[in-house]
Scaffold this motif. Structure first.
Motif, PDB file in Angstrom:
ATOM      1  N   ILE A  15       1.096  -0.971  -0.217  1.00  0.00           N
ATOM      2  CA  ILE A  15       0.195   0.002  -0.048  1.00  0.00           C
ATOM      3  C   ILE A  15       1.065   1.049   0.231  1.00  0.00           C
ATOM      4  O   ILE A  15       0.780   2.250  -0.433  1.00  0.00           O
ATOM      5  CB  ILE A  15      -1.641   0.419   1.414  1.00  0.00           C
ATOM      6  N   HIS A  16       1.772   1.357   1.235  1.00  0.00           N
ATOM      7  CA  HIS A  16       2.898   1.784   0.758  1.00  0.00           C
ATOM      8  C   HIS A  16       3.363   2.468  -0.928  1.00  0.00           C
ATOM      9  O   HIS A  16       3.782   3.826  -1.038  1.00  0.00           O
ATOM     10  CB  HIS A  16       3.530   1.881   2.318  1.00  0.00           C
ATOM     11  N   SER A  17       3.985   1.394  -0.949  1.00  0.00           N
ATOM     12  CA  SER A  17       5.125   1.693  -2.509  1.00  0.00           C
ATOM     13  C   SER A  17       3.831   1.947  -3.360  1.00  0.00           C
ATOM     14  O   SER A  17       3.764   3.153  -4.440  1.00  0.00           O
ATOM     15  CB  SER A  17       5.031   0.626  -2.461  1.00  0.00           C
ATOM     16  N   LYS A  18       2.774   1.537  -3.556  1.00  0.00           N
ATOM     17  CA  LYS A  18       1.382   2.413  -4.573  1.00  0.00           C
ATOM     18  C   LYS A  18       0.829   3.931  -4.142  1.00  0.00           C
ATOM     19  O   LYS A  18       0.704   4.277  -4.999  1.00  0.00           O
ATOM     20  CB  LYS A  18       0.575   1.458  -4.238  1.00  0.00           C
ATOM     21  N   HIS A  19       0.880   3.561  -3.270  1.00  0.00           N
ATOM     22  CA  HIS A  19       0.619   6.077  -2.637  1.00  0.00           C
ATOM     23  C   HIS A  19       1.725   6.178  -3.392  1.00  0.00           C
ATOM     24  O   HIS A  19       1.520   7.915  -3.502  1.00  0.00           O
ATOM     25  CB  HIS A  19       0.789   4.904  -1.244  1.00  0.00           C
ATOM     26  N   THR A  26      -2.870   5.266  -5.576  1.00  0.00           N
ATOM     27  CA  THR A  26      -4.047   5.257  -4.173  1.00  0.00           C
ATOM     28  C   THR A  26      -5.145   5.356  -4.583  1.00  0.00           C
ATOM     29  O   THR A  26      -5.986   4.511  -4.069  1.00  0.00           O
ATOM     30  CB  THR A  26      -3.519   6.713  -3.646  1.00  0.00           C
ATOM     31  N   VAL A  27      -5.887   5.439  -5.167  1.00  0.00           N
ATOM     32  CA  VAL A  27      -7.528   5.734  -5.995  1.00  0.00           C
ATOM     33  C   VAL A  27      -8.318   4.413  -5.995  1.00  0.00           C
ATOM     34  O   VAL A  27      -9.046   3.660  -5.148  1.00  0.00           O
ATOM     35  CB  VAL A  27      -7.519   6.912  -6.091  1.00  0.00           C
ATOM     36  N   ILE A  31     -10.553   2.068  -3.811  1.00  0.00           N
ATOM     37  CA  ILE A  31     -11.858   0.829  -4.074  1.00  0.00           C
ATOM     38  C   ILE A  31     -11.910   0.060  -4.041  1.00  0.00           C
ATOM     39  O   ILE A  31     -12.678  -1.064  -4.033  1.00  0.00           O
ATOM     40  CB  ILE A  31     -11.840   1.413  -5.441  1.00  0.00           C
ATOM     41  N   LEU A  32     -11.014  -0.503  -4.253  1.00  0.00           N
ATOM     42  CA  LEU A  32     -10.104  -2.039  -4.250  1.00  0.00           C
ATOM     43  C   LEU A  32     -10.372  -2.803  -3.015  1.00  0.00           C
ATOM     44  O   LEU A  32     -11.038  -3.359  -2.633  1.00  0.00           O
ATOM     45  CB  LEU A  32      -8.941  -2.620  -5.405  1.00  0.00           C
ATOM     46  N   LEU A  33      -9.927  -1.978  -2.259  1.00  0.00           N
ATOM     47  CA  LEU A  33     -10.281  -2.723  -0.832  1.00  0.00           C
ATOM     48  C   LEU A  33     -11.576  -2.175   0.171  1.00  0.00           C
ATOM     49  O   LEU A  33     -11.722  -2.914   0.674  1.00  0.00           O
ATOM     50  CB  LEU A  33      -8.891  -2.414   0.092  1.00  0.00           C
TER      51      LEU A  33
END
Length: 97
Positions: A15-19, A26-27, A31-33
């Motif tokens: 999550i941190h790397s995608k952010h 991040t969006v 949504i997926l989570l």
């Protein structure tokens, strides 16, 4: 226990790397989570609502006298009868074999 903590740690790292990669990621990740959580809450609400309504119906029907729906003489039955369909089928020409 260590496997569970490493699993959640890897999810946090993901999550941190995608952010860090951008707002779009991040969006999408939110949504997926968020969708499974939203579906779970919605189904939980529906189940609780159905259970509570069925209990209220049982309580109200057992406490008071049963009043059946009485039709007035002026009311007409709005169901379509099957009789016209049978007449239409009889008027069709039969196929010659």
């Amino acid at each position: 226990m260590e496997q569970i903590s490493s699993f959640f740690h890897s999810i946090g790292t993901f999550i941190h790397s995608k952010h860090q990669q951008g707002v779009y990621n991040t969006v999408c990740l939110a949504i997926l989570l968020g969708l499974p959580v939203l579906i779970f809450l919605f189904s939980f609400f529906i189940c609780c609502h159905c259970c509570c309504c069925s209990r209220q119906r049982k309580d109200s029907s057992s406490s008071g006298p049963a009043h059946g729906k009485k039709r007035k003489k002026k009311e007409e039955d709005l169901w379509i009868s099957a009789q016209p369909k049978l007449l239409l089928l009889e008027k069709r020409a039969s196929l010659l074999v």
